[in-house]
Design an enzyme around this catalytic site. Sequence first.
Site, PDB file in Angstrom:
ATOM      1  N   SER A 103      49.824 -13.480 -34.408  1.00 56.21           N
ATOM      2  CA  SER A 103      50.761 -14.607 -34.480  1.00 56.21           C
ATOM      3  C   SER A 103      51.624 -14.660 -33.222  1.00 56.21           C
ATOM      4  CB  SER A 103      51.652 -14.473 -35.719  1.00 56.21           C
ATOM      5  OG  SER A 103      52.323 -13.220 -35.725  1.00 56.21           O
ATOM      6  N   ASN A 138      58.552  -6.668 -42.397  1.00 52.42           N
ATOM      7  CA  ASN A 138      58.784  -7.668 -43.442  1.00 52.42           C
ATOM      8  C   ASN A 138      60.232  -8.153 -43.478  1.00 52.42           C
ATOM      9  OD1 ASN A 138      56.164  -7.147 -43.968  1.00 52.42           O
ATOM     10  ND2 ASN A 138      56.488  -6.074 -45.911  1.00 52.42           N
ATOM     11  N   THR A 173      64.584 -58.610 -50.681  1.00 48.26           N
ATOM     12  CA  THR A 173      63.972 -57.721 -51.672  1.00 48.26           C
ATOM     13  C   THR A 173      62.526 -58.191 -51.729  1.00 48.26           C
ATOM     14  OG1 THR A 173      64.409 -59.153 -53.553  1.00 48.26           O
ATOM     15  CG2 THR A 173      66.117 -57.524 -53.052  1.00 48.26           C
ATOM     16  N   HIS A 174      61.605 -57.271 -51.895  1.00 53.86           N
ATOM     17  CA  HIS A 174      60.162 -57.575 -51.851  1.00 53.86           C
ATOM     18  C   HIS A 174      59.773 -58.209 -50.513  1.00 53.86           C
ATOM     19  CE1 HIS A 174      60.354 -57.146 -56.293  1.00 53.86           C
ATOM     20  NE2 HIS A 174      61.495 -57.815 -56.146  1.00 53.86           N
ATOM     21  N   SER A 198      50.088 -53.709 -23.750  1.00 56.45           N
ATOM     22  CA  SER A 198      48.674 -53.525 -24.081  1.00 56.45           C
ATOM     23  C   SER A 198      47.884 -53.400 -22.791  1.00 56.45           C
ATOM     24  CB  SER A 198      48.211 -54.734 -24.876  1.00 56.45           C
ATOM     25  OG  SER A 198      46.835 -54.915 -24.740  1.00 56.45           O
ATOM     26  N   LYS A 245      51.839 -58.631 -24.259  1.00 57.81           N
ATOM     27  CA  LYS A 245      52.327 -57.815 -25.358  1.00 57.81           C
ATOM     28  C   LYS A 245      53.443 -56.857 -24.969  1.00 57.81           C
ATOM     29  CE  LYS A 245      50.210 -56.664 -28.696  1.00 57.81           C
ATOM     30  NZ  LYS A 245      49.665 -56.703 -30.027  1.00 57.81           N
ATOM     31  N   GLU A 292      56.855 -47.026 -33.973  1.00 56.79           N
ATOM     32  CA  GLU A 292      55.550 -46.800 -34.632  1.00 56.79           C
ATOM     33  C   GLU A 292      55.213 -45.315 -34.664  1.00 56.79           C
ATOM     34  OE1 GLU A 292      52.809 -50.706 -33.926  1.00 56.79           O
ATOM     35  OE2 GLU A 292      53.167 -49.451 -32.190  1.00 56.79           O
ATOM     36  N   TYR A 305      55.773  -9.205 -49.830  1.00 56.87           N
ATOM     37  CA  TYR A 305      55.150  -9.841 -48.676  1.00 56.87           C
ATOM     38  C   TYR A 305      53.636  -9.909 -48.828  1.00 56.87           C
ATOM     39  CZ  TYR A 305      53.549 -10.770 -43.943  1.00 56.87           C
ATOM     40  OH  TYR A 305      52.929 -11.313 -42.856  1.00 56.87           O
ATOM     41  N   GLN A 361      52.445 -15.372 -42.977  1.00 54.23           N
ATOM     42  CA  GLN A 361      52.470 -15.583 -41.527  1.00 54.23           C
ATOM     43  C   GLN A 361      52.250 -17.066 -41.198  1.00 54.23           C
ATOM     44  OE1 GLN A 361      51.106 -12.519 -38.689  1.00 54.23           O
ATOM     45  NE2 GLN A 361      49.423 -13.907 -38.263  1.00 54.23           N
ATOM     46  N   LYS A 363      55.339 -20.236 -40.245  1.00 55.06           N
ATOM     47  CA  LYS A 363      56.111 -20.606 -39.059  1.00 55.06           C
ATOM     48  C   LYS A 363      55.694 -21.919 -38.420  1.00 55.06           C
ATOM     49  CE  LYS A 363      56.421 -15.745 -38.460  1.00 55.06           C
ATOM     50  NZ  LYS A 363      55.610 -15.631 -39.695  1.00 55.06           N
TER      51      LYS A 363
HETATM   52  N1  ARG Z   1      53.568 -11.331 -38.167  1.00 49.81           N
HETATM   53  C1  ARG Z   1      53.938 -11.098 -39.517  1.00 49.81           C
HETATM   54  C2  ARG Z   1      54.374 -12.414 -40.142  1.00 49.81           C
HETATM   55  O1  ARG Z   1      54.733 -13.268 -39.434  1.00 49.81           O
HETATM   56  C3  ARG Z   1      55.079 -10.129 -39.590  1.00 49.81           C
HETATM   57  C4  ARG Z   1      55.168  -9.372 -40.846  1.00 49.81           C
HETATM   58  C5  ARG Z   1      54.031  -8.438 -40.955  1.00 49.81           C
HETATM   59  N2  ARG Z   1      54.094  -7.632 -42.096  1.00 49.81           N
HETATM   60  C6  ARG Z   1      53.022  -6.987 -42.587  1.00 49.81           C
HETATM   61  N3  ARG Z   1      53.218  -6.264 -43.634  1.00 49.81           N
HETATM   62  N4  ARG Z   1      51.853  -7.082 -42.044  1.00 49.81           N
HETATM   63  O2  ARG Z   1      54.326 -12.595 -41.323  1.00 49.81           O
END
Ligand code: ARG
Length: 461
Positions: free
Chosen positions: A24, A111, A156-157, A278, A284, A291, A318, A323, A326
């Site tokens: 990651s 974790n 409205t509508h 365009s 245009k 948009e 966990y 992972q 994010k």
């Molecule tokens: N890169 C991991 C994540 O973003 C970090 C935590 C990893 N923990 C583990 N027990 N492998 O979730």
Amino acid sequence: MSKKMWGGRFSLPTDKFVEEFNASVHFDNRFYKYDIKGSMAHAKMLAKQGIISEEDRENLLKGLEQVLSEIEAGNFEWKTEDEDIHMAIEKRLTEIVGDAGKRLHTARSRNDQVAVDFRMYMKEEIIEVQALLAELLKTLMQKADSENAQLMPGFTHLQTAQPILFAHWIMAYFQMLKRDFTRFADCLERMDYCPLGAGALAGTTFDIDRHFTASELGFKAPTENSLDSVSDRDFAIEFLSACAICQMHLSRFSEELIIYSTSEFSFIELSDDFCTCSSIMPQKKNPDMPELIRGKTGRVYGSLISMLTTMKGLPLAYNKDMQEDKEPVFDALDTIKASLKIFAPMVEKMTLRPENMEKSAGAGYSTATDLADYLVRKGVPFRESHHIVGSTVAYAIEKNVDISELSIDEFKRFSDAITDDIYQYITVRASVNSRSAYGGTAESSVKEQIKKAKKYVNEIF
Ligand code: ARG
């Protein structure tokens, strides 16, 4: 033998593709600042508690500073083999400071480390989102204030309903976005608890001071339950739902800007620097910005759904599934920040076409309700007056005139209660200004609304 930091138990090196799939580091490196800050607080706490020496503490802090400056100078190479931001930084730190680096992970797990990084990152990003929202709120308030008498039709509508003030329309979005602002504040408030020290899941055998790290890192307090601390991602889900709602508001606003800037409506004109042409039709002027903002709403919803789905059914604590938490947040953040950044100047620079707006405000029998209300005031029950006005409008449509163009004799065919004074009630301006009850579209009410908005904007700036 594996060379990985955790490789002691393994007899085979990680498969190359597995390593890539597992990594990651190429996206969670966005956390670098917070990962380092978190490690600094952890090192200080370990020394304070006598778990590591003062000398280790000094070395760790210096080493972490150095890693930070290497990253900020762009001299840090993110390697897939390091897996994630936490390992990449710890590895480099250990290269710099030697054994002290290896002691840093005492009483900590990735974790709780990732949980604290993520929360710190989000806390700062939310403040940035709020600053952009505040900018947009201010722009809306100013636009409403500077165009505070301009008429337009309300729908409205998407059918003409009743005339309103342009300022009232703009302030409707102000209210929505103000609620969004508070939604972000709420979610910030709830995520302000520090999970560091939860360990892998069960806490730690060392005598750590979680109150110290929490306050060192700017959190209100430590989290209460170690299992929850490393399992919970509702702070991110809550943020994503606030983003989804806010982006939905921007999308509706965009849609109206798109419609109102068509040649058929022609209420507003977007500034040239917010439009494109365009490649084939030279006449245009396309509203690409609204948009795109409307279009990007899909990916923000997607991020929310993706995150909810990832978390659904995960057993505590966990799991590596997490992972995946994010990228949806990063994407939603980038999208909402860009959309807000564009929205404020786009609204500020758009110009109005007052004649078209005013003309449309009076079209489509928009003052029919005023005639109905007039009859009610003359003692006709509302349901009856509704019927009378319906017939009057049908008659006017047949004649292809507005109700204000009917003679008093024509009115009288529908109700004796209508007298000469009717004409003063069914002008567009009178219609608007008669809606002076709290929150209505009358100039007096909208002025009150803008006054409150000014106060609010001052408070949040
Ligand atoms: N890169 C991991 C994540 O973003 C970090 C935590 C990893 N923990 C583990 N027990 N492998 O979730």
